[in-house]
Enzyme design. Structure first.
Site, PDB file in Angstrom:
ATOM      1  N   HIS A  16     -46.283  15.967  41.703  1.00  0.00           N
ATOM      2  CA  HIS A  16     -45.542  14.710  41.555  1.00  0.00           C
ATOM      3  C   HIS A  16     -46.221  13.266  42.051  1.00  0.00           C
ATOM      4  O   HIS A  16     -47.183  13.650  43.038  1.00  0.00           O
ATOM      5  CB  HIS A  16     -44.224  14.835  42.109  1.00  0.00           C
ATOM      6  CG  HIS A  16     -43.396  15.834  41.934  1.00  0.00           C
ATOM      7  ND1 HIS A  16     -43.424  16.970  42.414  1.00  0.00           N
ATOM      8  CD2 HIS A  16     -42.433  16.074  40.718  1.00  0.00           C
ATOM      9  CE1 HIS A  16     -42.621  17.785  41.779  1.00  0.00           C
ATOM     10  NE2 HIS A  16     -42.061  17.390  40.769  1.00  0.00           N
ATOM     11  N   HIS A  74     -43.139  10.283  48.690  1.00  0.00           N
ATOM     12  CA  HIS A  74     -42.358   9.863  47.853  1.00  0.00           C
ATOM     13  C   HIS A  74     -41.746   8.524  48.842  1.00  0.00           C
ATOM     14  O   HIS A  74     -40.892   7.803  48.372  1.00  0.00           O
ATOM     15  CB  HIS A  74     -41.162  10.525  47.408  1.00  0.00           C
ATOM     16  CG  HIS A  74     -41.752  11.637  46.400  1.00  0.00           C
ATOM     17  ND1 HIS A  74     -42.540  10.938  45.083  1.00  0.00           N
ATOM     18  CD2 HIS A  74     -41.677  12.685  46.098  1.00  0.00           C
ATOM     19  CE1 HIS A  74     -42.969  12.159  44.581  1.00  0.00           C
ATOM     20  NE2 HIS A  74     -42.247  13.017  45.073  1.00  0.00           N
ATOM     21  N   ASP A  83     -50.530  16.661  44.999  1.00  0.00           N
ATOM     22  CA  ASP A  83     -49.084  17.033  44.617  1.00  0.00           C
ATOM     23  C   ASP A  83     -48.862  16.829  43.259  1.00  0.00           C
ATOM     24  O   ASP A  83     -49.374  16.069  42.465  1.00  0.00           O
ATOM     25  CB  ASP A  83     -48.036  16.296  45.589  1.00  0.00           C
ATOM     26  CG  ASP A  83     -46.730  16.889  45.539  1.00  0.00           C
ATOM     27  OD1 ASP A  83     -46.342  17.505  46.302  1.00  0.00           O
ATOM     28  OD2 ASP A  83     -46.196  16.760  44.441  1.00  0.00           O
ATOM     29  N   ASP A 137     -47.270  22.431  44.621  1.00  0.00           N
ATOM     30  CA  ASP A 137     -46.354  22.514  43.569  1.00  0.00           C
ATOM     31  C   ASP A 137     -47.034  22.563  42.379  1.00  0.00           C
ATOM     32  O   ASP A 137     -46.394  22.719  41.505  1.00  0.00           O
ATOM     33  CB  ASP A 137     -45.167  21.665  43.744  1.00  0.00           C
ATOM     34  CG  ASP A 137     -45.499  20.117  44.182  1.00  0.00           C
ATOM     35  OD1 ASP A 137     -46.674  19.832  44.124  1.00  0.00           O
ATOM     36  OD2 ASP A 137     -44.607  19.398  44.429  1.00  0.00           O
TER      37      ASP A 137
END
Length: 551
Positions: free
Chosen positions: A311, A273, A309, A400
């Site tokens: 996200h 991120h 991931d 995740d």
């Protein structure tokens, strides 16, 4: 300030109405129902706080708590070591994941029992971090084996402030993975290690602006600070971030030079991120982007980054969205931009002449499992990657999206992650670096990471991946991505046409599967047939038979 037995409250229509003690009891029940309806992600986003729950009328104080209040708030509260979820009461097992309150997962990883208390003394298995410090195991990656990057100083990065809920990105994440590898005899043992070093400012400047570097460095002089409400730092965080980036840089260099076969960066804080200027989403420096730069310095002309991931890696996309020498492919929950961080739609394909070098596979819902991911790999990821023909491959390996993760709420198994890793291992002549990103259920993250590293070590899988049937939602997403990307990658055209023609078959398969599930759900338990409820069993079956025949 005193109050009568009846208080005035504001109704939804703007009028006032009296409320009695009986109404208070009803309101209390509604309040608890509202709390129970909160999603796990809402809890992590601090939309509900167990300890700071105050009414808007701060001066309204009942003379005595209701029986319902006493029953709830006098129960002991504890947080699960495995998933961090809050538990009330004396039951030693987590209501969410079932892990024992005194789990041994930090000593044995996922190989520890989830149902029993940790052993008082553990023979032959010392603390994982201590074993990794043992000089006997500190062999430098120079024998063309799988290399692991880990340094216990990264464990010092943790949230200092005591809040109502433990932060999901915590040191125990890498402790659990290290414990799993140590217990299984994988590392130390079958893998090599590389020495840790802090990345230099000059190396960071290849990816980040001076603003990012200076902002992270500033935290080393502050006991506790925050870049965003969920991205913390303490005085050790800057060093941890530099160590994580240094491992990724050196592992990429070692793999490109041939001194290591492949590698796994067991690092934190995560990175995908973190953009050119900003730190966010638990991430300080972008580890995958730094590894890509290192690979290019070592001679790789084209680098592929696959990000699984849950996200979207908005930072990695930002860094390379104008770069044709780096292909970024991300598979993530998106839900029309409602899932964090909101970026990563299928039509985000790159800019400034690099269109097509950013590929997003945005899932439209949670609960996505092995079949949808492997199907997307078969139809989108591998065809585009093969046409790109990279010299080096990086996996931003967040776990995740694993089954049981409290933030991702998806359903990938360790076997699913192993299959995706095996599919990637055929790219770039096997020059593959896996970098840890997210993942917040200790049992899920440690079992998944171990499964991936076993593939890196050469353990083969015996799974048949030819008859993979995706969900209808998963197929729709893949078709959407193919339709957008085929203008940049001509090899996708036949796959897109074939999938369009097979849409009816896939939809029919999904319909049959759902119908079978519904039918099974309507059957009574078979044990009724043998007990006192056998009359009810036959009555139920007869009623179901009539219903299916249209009566």
């Amino acid at each position: 300030m005193g109050h009568s037995k009846e208080e005035e409250i504001s109704c939804e229509n703007g009028d006032s109405a009296p409320i009695t003690n009986g109404d208070l009891h009803s309101l209390e029940k509604k309040k608890i129902k509202r709390k129970n309806d909160m999603t796990l992600e809402d809890i992590y986003n601090n939309q509900y706080d167990f300890e700071d729950d105050e009414d808007e009328d701060s001066d309204w104080e009942p003379t005595a708590p209701s029986l319902l209040e006493r029953d709830i708030f006098e129960l002991p509260k504890w947080f699960c070591l495995n998933c961090t979820m809050v538990n009330l009461g004396i039951d030693p097992h987590c209501d969410v994941c079932g892990e024992h309150r005194e789990s041994g997962i930090l000593n044995h990883g996922f190989l520890a029992s989830s149902f029993t208390k940790a052993e008082a003394s553990i023979e032959n298995v010392a603390d994982a971090a201590d074993r990794l410090k043992d000089p006997r195991f500190q062999s430098i990656a120079s024998d063309n084996r799988t290399a692991i990057g880990f340094d216990e100083r990264m464990l010092l990065h943790e949230e200092v402030e005591m809040k109502s809920h433990p932060h999901p990105e915590r040191p125990d994440r890498v402790r659990a993975i290290a414990a799993s590898l140590a217990t299984a005899g994988i590392f130390p043992g079958r893998c090599s290690s590389i020495p840790g070093r802090e990345i230099t400012r000059e190396e960071l400047l290849m990816v980040h602006s001076p603003e990012n570097i200076e902002a992270v460095e500033l935290t080393s002089h502050i006991v506790s600070s925050y870049f965003t409400p969920d991205t913390y730092a303490n005085q050790y965080s800057a060093r941890a971030a530099r160590l994580a980036a240094g491992f990724c840089f050196d592992l990429a260099t070692a793999i490109c030079s041939g001194s290591a076969k492949n590698g796994f960066a067991l690092v934190r804080p995560p990175g995908h991120h973190a953009g050119v200027k900003h730190a966010m989403g638990f991430c300080l420096h972008n580890n995958a982007a730094i590894a890509a730069s290192a690979a290019q310095i070592a001679g790789a002309k084209k680098v592929l980054i696959i990000d699984w991931d849950v996200h979207h890696g908005n930072g990695t996309q930002e860094i390379f969205e104008k770069n044709k020498s780096v292909l970024y492919i991300s598979l993530h929950r998106h839900e029309g931009g409602k899932f964090y961080p909101g970026t990563g739609a299928a039509n985000e394909v790159g800019t400034m002449g690099a269109e097509g070098y950013c590929v997003n596979v945005p899932w439209s819902r949670g609960g996505v499992g092995d079949n949808d991911y492997i199907f997307a790999f078969q139809k989108v990821v591998l065809p585009i990657a093969s046409e790109f023909d990279p010299d080096f491959t990086i996996i931003s390996a967040g776990f995740d999206a694993a089954r049981g993760d409290p933030l991702g709420c998806c359903d990938i198994t360790p076997s699913g992650y192993a299959q995706m890793t095996q599919m990637c291992s055929g790219l770039s002549g096997g020059k593959l670096l896996v970098i840890l990103e997210g993942g917040y259920n200790l049992r899920s993250i440690s079992s998944s990471a171990t499964a991936v590293i076993k593939v890196l070590l050469g353990e083969s899988l015996l799974h048949n991946m030819e008859q993979i049937v995706p969900t209808k939602a998963g197929l729709r997403t893949v078709l959407e991505v193919l339709k957008i990307q085929l203008k940049y990658w001509p090899s996708l055209e036949p796959k897109f046409s074939k999938l369009q023609s097979e849409w009816g078959w896939y939809a029919l398969q999904e319909k049959k599967k759902n119908k079978k599930k519904r039918s099974l759900a309507t059957l009574p338990p078979k044990v009724w047939k043998l007990g006192r409820k056998r009359w009810l069993y036959h009555f139920w079956c007869k009623k179901l038979s009539l219903k299916l025949r249209g009566f």
